[in-house]
Motif scaffolding. Structure first.
Motif, PDB file in Angstrom:
ATOM      1  N   ARG A  39       5.884  77.956  20.099  1.00 25.66           N
ATOM      2  CA  ARG A  39       5.605  77.876  21.531  1.00 25.66           C
ATOM      3  C   ARG A  39       6.342  78.995  22.270  1.00 25.66           C
ATOM      4  NH1 ARG A  39       6.868  72.692  21.997  1.00 25.66           N
ATOM      5  NH2 ARG A  39       8.860  73.146  22.978  1.00 25.66           N
ATOM      6  N   GLU A  40       7.613  79.200  21.896  1.00 24.87           N
ATOM      7  CA  GLU A  40       8.415  80.212  22.597  1.00 24.87           C
ATOM      8  C   GLU A  40       7.885  81.615  22.339  1.00 24.87           C
ATOM      9  OE1 GLU A  40      10.327  79.254  24.732  1.00 24.87           O
ATOM     10  OE2 GLU A  40      11.483  77.493  24.156  1.00 24.87           O
ATOM     11  N   ILE A  41       7.517  81.902  21.080  1.00 24.56           N
ATOM     12  CA  ILE A  41       7.024  83.248  20.797  1.00 24.56           C
ATOM     13  C   ILE A  41       5.679  83.463  21.476  1.00 24.56           C
ATOM     14  CG2 ILE A  41       5.745  82.946  18.635  1.00 24.56           C
ATOM     15  CD1 ILE A  41       8.047  85.621  18.338  1.00 24.56           C
ATOM     16  N   GLY A  42       4.942  82.366  21.703  1.00 23.90           N
ATOM     17  CA  GLY A  42       3.693  82.464  22.452  1.00 23.90           C
ATOM     18  C   GLY A  42       3.941  83.012  23.848  1.00 23.90           C
ATOM     19  N   HIS A  43       4.958  82.445  24.534  1.00 28.31           N
ATOM     20  CA  HIS A  43       5.309  82.952  25.875  1.00 28.31           C
ATOM     21  C   HIS A  43       5.661  84.438  25.806  1.00 28.31           C
ATOM     22  CE1 HIS A  43       5.281  79.170  27.942  1.00 28.31           C
ATOM     23  NE2 HIS A  43       6.141  78.611  27.101  1.00 28.31           N
ATOM     24  N   VAL A  74       1.762  91.243  26.046  1.00 29.34           N
ATOM     25  CA  VAL A  74       0.381  91.729  26.121  1.00 29.34           C
ATOM     26  C   VAL A  74       0.013  92.045  27.569  1.00 29.34           C
ATOM     27  CG1 VAL A  74      -2.031  91.033  25.846  1.00 29.34           C
ATOM     28  CG2 VAL A  74      -0.385  90.593  24.023  1.00 29.34           C
ATOM     29  N   ALA A  75       0.401  91.180  28.500  1.00 29.93           N
ATOM     30  CA  ALA A  75       0.074  91.410  29.910  1.00 29.93           C
ATOM     31  C   ALA A  75       0.720  92.711  30.400  1.00 29.93           C
ATOM     32  CB  ALA A  75       0.540  90.225  30.759  1.00 29.93           C
ATOM     33  N   GLY A  76       1.992  92.911  30.057  1.00 31.80           N
ATOM     34  CA  GLY A  76       2.684  94.124  30.498  1.00 31.80           C
ATOM     35  C   GLY A  76       2.065  95.364  29.893  1.00 31.80           C
ATOM     36  N   PHE A  77       1.738  95.284  28.599  1.00 34.41           N
ATOM     37  CA  PHE A  77       1.115  96.414  27.917  1.00 34.41           C
ATOM     38  C   PHE A  77      -0.227  96.749  28.555  1.00 34.41           C
ATOM     39  CE2 PHE A  77      -1.663  98.228  24.705  1.00 34.41           C
ATOM     40  CZ  PHE A  77      -0.877  99.237  24.197  1.00 34.41           C
ATOM     41  N   ALA A  78      -1.039  95.713  28.813  1.00 33.73           N
ATOM     42  CA  ALA A  78      -2.370  95.935  29.393  1.00 33.73           C
ATOM     43  C   ALA A  78      -2.239  96.573  30.772  1.00 33.73           C
ATOM     44  CB  ALA A  78      -3.131  94.615  29.479  1.00 33.73           C
ATOM     45  N   GLU A  89      13.767  88.234  28.477  1.00 31.61           N
ATOM     46  CA  GLU A  89      13.986  86.786  28.413  1.00 31.61           C
ATOM     47  C   GLU A  89      15.449  86.437  28.218  1.00 31.61           C
ATOM     48  OE1 GLU A  89       9.683  85.981  26.355  1.00 31.61           O
ATOM     49  OE2 GLU A  89      11.527  85.887  25.197  1.00 31.61           O
ATOM     50  N   MET A  90      16.169  87.339  27.526  1.00 31.88           N
ATOM     51  CA  MET A  90      17.586  87.057  27.328  1.00 31.88           C
ATOM     52  C   MET A  90      18.361  87.267  28.621  1.00 31.88           C
ATOM     53  SD  MET A  90      18.367  88.470  23.520  1.00 31.88           S
ATOM     54  CE  MET A  90      19.806  87.466  23.327  1.00 31.88           C
ATOM     55  N   LEU A  91      17.871  88.200  29.446  1.00 28.96           N
ATOM     56  CA  LEU A  91      18.585  88.499  30.691  1.00 28.96           C
ATOM     57  C   LEU A  91      18.150  87.580  31.824  1.00 28.96           C
ATOM     58  CD1 LEU A  91      18.419  92.391  30.447  1.00 28.96           C
ATOM     59  CD2 LEU A  91      20.382  90.929  29.967  1.00 28.96           C
ATOM     60  N   LEU A  92      16.849  87.290  31.914  1.00 29.60           N
ATOM     61  CA  LEU A  92      16.321  86.431  32.981  1.00 29.60           C
ATOM     62  C   LEU A  92      15.799  85.146  32.337  1.00 29.60           C
ATOM     63  CD1 LEU A  92      14.152  89.097  34.833  1.00 29.60           C
ATOM     64  CD2 LEU A  92      16.480  88.445  35.370  1.00 29.60           C
ATOM     65  N   SER A  93      16.717  84.288  31.942  1.00 28.11           N
ATOM     66  CA  SER A  93      16.289  83.246  31.022  1.00 28.11           C
ATOM     67  C   SER A  93      15.509  82.128  31.701  1.00 28.11           C
ATOM     68  CB  SER A  93      17.499  82.678  30.308  1.00 28.11           C
ATOM     69  OG  SER A  93      18.599  82.740  31.167  1.00 28.11           O
ATOM     70  N   THR A  94      14.315  81.886  31.213  1.00 25.85           N
ATOM     71  CA  THR A  94      13.579  80.661  31.536  1.00 25.85           C
ATOM     72  C   THR A  94      12.978  80.111  30.255  1.00 25.85           C
ATOM     73  OG1 THR A  94      11.817  82.148  32.241  1.00 25.85           O
ATOM     74  CG2 THR A  94      12.993  80.938  33.964  1.00 25.85           C
ATOM     75  N   ASN A  95      12.096  80.897  29.623  1.00 18.70           N
ATOM     76  CA  ASN A  95      11.530  80.453  28.341  1.00 18.70           C
ATOM     77  C   ASN A  95      11.245  81.675  27.484  1.00 18.70           C
ATOM     78  OD1 ASN A  95       9.280  81.608  29.456  1.00 18.70           O
ATOM     79  ND2 ASN A  95       8.254  79.685  29.894  1.00 18.70           N
TER      80      ASN A  95
END
Lengths: 254, 253
Positions: free
Chosen positions: B50-54, B60-64, B190-196
């Motif tokens: 689940r986490e790697i999905g996020h 992908v969104a950033g790359f696109a 994600e490590m710096l702005l942690s949510t998921n």
């Protein structure tokens, strides 16, 4: 002349754009301060010695790390070219370790190595060694066959061939790997500093951001950009020394 | 025999075995062996997926976002001289700013949610894309430009029908760099702005002294990165086969 003109022009344009955004007031001034405020913030950080200290910490880690990692990477590449079985092993290790981001190993490295120079050395070596290694291996393998025939006609043995023909021919590609590794060495150091939170520019950036001292954050970003440019210029100087012929050739072809 | 002994898989297996033995001797949770890591991988399996999905979704969104905006911009910078004259030094300057250094500022504008992370990822992926697109378009073979002119193509048509296809090999190189940068920065953000996400998982488990789980996360990242590299290499062969074929023909001639 144009070489000097273009960066100045770009810098001027950037400043103009910046000031235009400030005057248009699309973003609250609190979040996007005028250039004068940013310069002032930077000056006061220099006056307190904070800026120099952070730049020295980050810069020394990144620069020493980049030098060491590039030398080790190229050395490994040379060794792997001489010994195919070593190359297979290193290629496997590279494939496994390359996708691991520097940030991911930092917390664990802190447990094992503490917060000193060993932490930074470990993180930088682990994540940045692969670009120079892979570039060296692939460039040495792709020497133009015509050049190799020339070497054979001159009666070169394997070592002379490597030193006089294959290595010089591979230099442009190797140095492209060096350039890439140098940028990621700086990134790895800054990320490590952000996570460990003790000293350096990365730490200071987060400290100022959480204290909502925006002008200081922008001033620090500018300082990081300068550090990155300085490291890039150093690589360019090395490039001219070792592969200047390549630039000259390209200039003529274009 | 010697071949088998030095086979990468054999070396890897030997390394794992040595690691397991040291771990058995040390018997502390602060030095987990490969079996502990495999156990953590099994226990946390669904959560890890689940986490790697996020993580992947944002990468992908950033790359696109970067590809859609930066490739046209780069091509235009390479073809339109005035744009390249001011644009290229500007990009070169930005390229020296490491993506994580932009996190504090992006955080102020976009918070710590998905948007902030996607923007940082897009920034990281944008640099190689725009630089290579400009470089490829600038070094376009002069003959191709003449062909475009004699066919009476407009500027926009030349960009789309000539500059873009001939830039594809260099764009493929850039895309490979941008894709790995997107994944790395996605995890870092994600490590710096942690949510998921997997970066957050790593950070949290390691702070809880669950080192086996932390290593399990790193193993998963490594596997995902490997698969991603393979996919990119395969699609390159599929769509850019023509380029590599003509290159081999050249070196053989």
């Amino acid at each position: 002349m144009t070489a000097l003109l273009r960066p100045v022009l770009a810098l001027g344009l950037l400043a103009a754009l910046w000031q235009a955004v400030v005057w248009a007031a699309v973003v609250p001034e609190r979040y996007f301060p005028p250039i004068a405020t940013v310069v002032q913030a930077g000056m006061s950080m220099i006056a307190r010695g904070q800026m120099q200290q952070a730049l020295f910490d980050t810069g020394s880690r990144a620069i020493l790390g980049a030098i060491a990692v590039n030398l080790i990477g190229i050395g490994l590449g040379l060794a792997a070219t001489g010994a195919p079985s070593l190359r297979r092993i290193l290629d496997t290790v590279a494939a496994i370790l390359q996708p691991v981001p520097p940030a991911a190993v930092v917390p664990m490295a802190v447990f094992a190595l503490g917060l000193g120079w060993k932490l930074y050395a470990f993180v930088v070596v682990l994540v940045t060694i692969w670009p120079p290694y892979l570039a060296t291996v692939s460039a040495l393998a792709a020497t133009n066959p015509v050049l190799l025939s020339v070497g054979r006609m001159a009666g070169f043995g394997p070592v002379a061939m490597l030193w006089h023909i294959r290595l010089p021919a591979a230099m442009p590609e190797i140095l492209a790997g060096v350039r890439y590794a140098t940028t990621i060495a700086l990134i790895a150091v800054i990320v490590s500093e952000m996570i460990t939170g003790r000293d350096g520019i990365g730490f200071l950036l987060f400290q100022k951001a959480f204290a909502i001292r925006i002008p200081e954050v922008f001033a620090l970003m500018f300082a990081v950009g300068l550090l990155g440019s300085a490291m890039g210029l150093a690589v360019s100087a090395v490039y001219r020394g070792f592969a200047g012929w390549h630039l000259a050739q390209r200039g003529r072809a274009a | 025999m010697k071949r088998l002994f030095l086979h990468p898989a054999a070396v890897l297996l030997a390394a794992l075995l040595a690691w397991q033995i040291v771990a058995l001797v040390k018997t502390t949770p602060l030095f987990p062996g490969p079996l502990d890591v495999a156990g953590a991988l099994w226990d946390d399996g669904p959560r890890l997926i689940r986490e790697i999905g996020h993580t992947l979704r944002r990468a992908v969104a950033g790359f696109a976002l970067a590809a859609l905006t930066m490739i046209p911009l780069g091509l235009a910078m390479g073809r339109i001289r005035a744009l390249g004259f001011v644009g290229e030094p500007l990009v070169a300057m930005l390229a020296t700013l490491p993506p994580p250094a932009t996190v504090p500022v992006v955080m102020l504008f976009a918070g710590t949610g998905d948007l902030a992370k996607i923007l940082v990822i897009a920034y990281a992926a944008a640099i190689p894309l725009v630089i290579n697109a400009a470089e490829a378009a600038r070094n376009l073979h002069p003959m191709l430009g003449l062909v475009g002119r004699s066919l009476g193509l407009t500027r926009l048509e030349t960009l789309r029908l000539i500059a873009l296809p001939s830039a594809l090999p260099m764009l493929a190189v850039a895309a490979r760099m941008a894709a790995s940068a997107a994944l790395l920065v996605s995890i870092t953000s994600e490590m710096l702005l942690s949510t998921n996400g997997i970066g957050n998982y790593l950070q949290r488990e390691q702070e809880n002294f669950r080192l086996d789980a932390g290593l399990a996360g790193i193993v998963l990242i490594s596997v995902v990165g490997l698969i991603l590299n393979r996919l990119i290499a395969a699609s390159e062969r599929r769509w850019l086969g023509w380029h590599y074929q003509s290159r081999t023909a050249e070196t053989q001639a």
